[in-house]
Design a protein around this motif. Structure first.
Motif, PDB file in Angstrom:
ATOM      1  N   PRO A  21       0.829  -1.202   0.000  1.00  2.90           N
ATOM      2  CA  PRO A  21       0.000   0.000   0.000  1.00  2.90           C
ATOM      3  C   PRO A  21       0.867   1.257   0.000  1.00  2.90           C
ATOM      4  N   GLU A  22       0.346   2.314  -0.619  1.00  4.83           N
ATOM      5  CA  GLU A  22       1.051   3.592  -0.635  1.00  4.83           C
ATOM      6  C   GLU A  22       1.010   4.192   0.767  1.00  4.83           C
ATOM      7  N   VAL A  23       2.125   4.748   1.221  1.00  4.62           N
ATOM      8  CA  VAL A  23       2.190   5.395   2.517  1.00  4.62           C
ATOM      9  C   VAL A  23       1.695   6.828   2.360  1.00  4.62           C
ATOM     10  N   VAL A  24       0.672   7.187   3.126  1.00  2.00           N
ATOM     11  CA  VAL A  24       0.133   8.538   3.080  1.00  2.00           C
ATOM     12  C   VAL A  24       0.773   9.330   4.214  1.00  2.00           C
ATOM     13  N   VAL A  25       1.470  10.401   3.861  1.00  4.69           N
ATOM     14  CA  VAL A  25       2.135  11.230   4.860  1.00  4.69           C
ATOM     15  C   VAL A  25       1.267  12.453   5.118  1.00  4.69           C
ATOM     16  N   GLU A  26       0.907  12.660   6.381  1.00  4.52           N
ATOM     17  CA  GLU A  26       0.081  13.798   6.770  1.00  4.52           C
ATOM     18  C   GLU A  26       0.854  15.102   6.593  1.00  4.52           C
ATOM     19  N   ASN A  27       0.131  16.182   6.333  1.00  3.76           N
ATOM     20  CA  ASN A  27       0.729  17.514   6.269  1.00  3.76           C
ATOM     21  C   ASN A  27       0.316  18.270   7.517  1.00  3.76           C
ATOM     22  N   TYR A  28       1.275  18.865   8.193  1.00  6.46           N
ATOM     23  CA  TYR A  28       1.013  19.627   9.403  1.00  6.46           C
ATOM     24  C   TYR A  28       1.422  21.077   9.188  1.00  6.46           C
ATOM     25  N   ASP A  29       0.705  21.986   9.846  1.00  2.92           N
ATOM     26  CA  ASP A  29       1.009  23.406   9.809  1.00  2.92           C
ATOM     27  C   ASP A  29       1.308  23.884  11.220  1.00  2.92           C
ATOM     28  N   ILE A  30       2.008  24.999  11.330  1.00  2.00           N
ATOM     29  CA  ILE A  30       2.303  25.585  12.638  1.00  2.00           C
ATOM     30  C   ILE A  30       0.983  25.931  13.312  1.00  2.00           C
ATOM     31  N   GLY A  31       0.869  25.546  14.571  1.00  2.00           N
ATOM     32  CA  GLY A  31      -0.336  25.806  15.341  1.00  2.00           C
ATOM     33  C   GLY A  31      -1.306  24.643  15.382  1.00  2.00           C
ATOM     34  N   ASP A  32      -1.094  23.616  14.568  1.00  2.00           N
ATOM     35  CA  ASP A  32      -1.974  22.446  14.588  1.00  2.00           C
ATOM     36  C   ASP A  32      -1.871  21.741  15.937  1.00  2.00           C
ATOM     37  N   THR A  43       1.282  20.913  20.384  1.00  2.00           N
ATOM     38  CA  THR A  43       1.051  21.895  19.337  1.00  2.00           C
ATOM     39  C   THR A  43       2.277  21.945  18.430  1.00  2.00           C
ATOM     40  N   VAL A  44       2.051  21.928  17.124  1.00  2.00           N
ATOM     41  CA  VAL A  44       3.144  22.003  16.151  1.00  2.00           C
ATOM     42  C   VAL A  44       3.741  23.407  16.201  1.00  2.00           C
ATOM     43  N   THR A  45       5.056  23.505  16.428  1.00  2.00           N
ATOM     44  CA  THR A  45       5.722  24.807  16.527  1.00  2.00           C
ATOM     45  C   THR A  45       6.632  25.104  15.352  1.00  2.00           C
ATOM     46  N   LYS A  46       7.072  24.065  14.633  1.00  4.06           N
ATOM     47  CA  LYS A  46       7.973  24.269  13.507  1.00  4.06           C
ATOM     48  C   LYS A  46       7.751  23.161  12.490  1.00  4.06           C
ATOM     49  N   VAL A  47       7.773  23.538  11.215  1.00  3.81           N
ATOM     50  CA  VAL A  47       7.605  22.573  10.132  1.00  3.81           C
ATOM     51  C   VAL A  47       8.736  22.791   9.146  1.00  3.81           C
ATOM     52  N   LYS A  64       9.866  12.799  12.793  1.00  3.88           N
ATOM     53  CA  LYS A  64      10.067  12.595  11.356  1.00  3.88           C
ATOM     54  C   LYS A  64       8.897  11.811  10.751  1.00  3.88           C
ATOM     55  N   PRO A  65       8.606  12.042   9.458  1.00  2.00           N
ATOM     56  CA  PRO A  65       7.543  11.262   8.799  1.00  2.00           C
ATOM     57  C   PRO A  65       7.992   9.835   8.553  1.00  2.00           C
ATOM     58  N   PRO A  66       7.118   8.878   8.369  1.00  2.00           N
ATOM     59  CA  PRO A  66       5.668   9.020   8.446  1.00  2.00           C
ATOM     60  C   PRO A  66       5.246   9.126   9.896  1.00  2.00           C
ATOM     61  N   PHE A  67       4.273   9.939  10.172  1.00  3.11           N
ATOM     62  CA  PHE A  67       3.858  10.251  11.536  1.00  3.11           C
ATOM     63  C   PHE A  67       2.878   9.183  12.018  1.00  3.11           C
ATOM     64  N   ALA A  68       3.356   7.959  12.182  1.00  6.14           N
ATOM     65  CA  ALA A  68       2.487   6.814  12.469  1.00  6.14           C
ATOM     66  C   ALA A  68       1.795   6.925  13.823  1.00  6.14           C
ATOM     67  N   LYS A  69       2.452   7.519  14.797  1.00 15.18           N
ATOM     68  CA  LYS A  69       1.883   7.577  16.145  1.00 15.18           C
ATOM     69  C   LYS A  69       1.267   8.926  16.469  1.00 15.18           C
ATOM     70  N   MET A  70       1.071   9.781  15.450  1.00 17.88           N
ATOM     71  CA  MET A  70       0.563  11.120  15.683  1.00 17.88           C
ATOM     72  C   MET A  70      -0.675  11.380  14.824  1.00 17.88           C
ATOM     73  N   GLN A  71      -1.694  12.017  15.425  1.00 19.96           N
ATOM     74  CA  GLN A  71      -2.926  12.322  14.705  1.00 19.96           C
ATOM     75  C   GLN A  71      -3.296  13.784  14.914  1.00 19.96           C
ATOM     76  N   HIS A  72      -3.943  14.366  13.869  1.00 16.61           N
ATOM     77  CA  HIS A  72      -4.519  15.712  13.986  1.00 16.61           C
ATOM     78  C   HIS A  72      -5.672  15.672  14.978  1.00 16.61           C
ATOM     79  N   LEU A  73      -5.887  16.778  15.670  1.00 15.65           N
ATOM     80  CA  LEU A  73      -7.083  16.892  16.537  1.00 15.65           C
ATOM     81  C   LEU A  73      -8.048  17.859  15.912  1.00 15.65           C
TER      82      LEU A  73
END
Length: 73
Positions: A21-32, A43-47, A64-73
């Motif tokens: 399967p293709e690995v989907v890498v999440e995109n995070y922004d500062i403040g997420d 809270t994401v402080t640097k990208v 580092k990606p892939p962010f397997a143990k991290m989820q957006h809230l």
């Protein structure tokens, strides 16, 4: 053995194995706001192109990606 181009090898239609399967890498922004399985809420402080830095209150962790143990809230 790795592929010199850095991409995955071509899957043959005659192969008895299912394609990987293709690995989907999440995109995070500062403040997420995120939740991490080991560190908890943060809270994401640097990208940058290689990782994200997340402030978990007691510590800041570069993940580092892939962010397997991290989820957006």
């Amino acid at each position: 053995m790795s592929n010199p181009s850095g991409s995955r090898p071509k899957h043959l239609k005659s192969s008895p194995f299912a394609p990987a399967p293709e690995v989907v890498v999440e995109n995070y922004d500062i403040g997420d706001r995120v939740s991490h399985d080991l560190y908890g809420l943060g809270t994401v402080t640097k990208v940058d192109s290689h990782a994200v830095t997340v402030d978990f209150g007691s510590q800041a962790v570069r993940i580092k990606p892939p962010f397997a143990k991290m989820q957006h809230l």
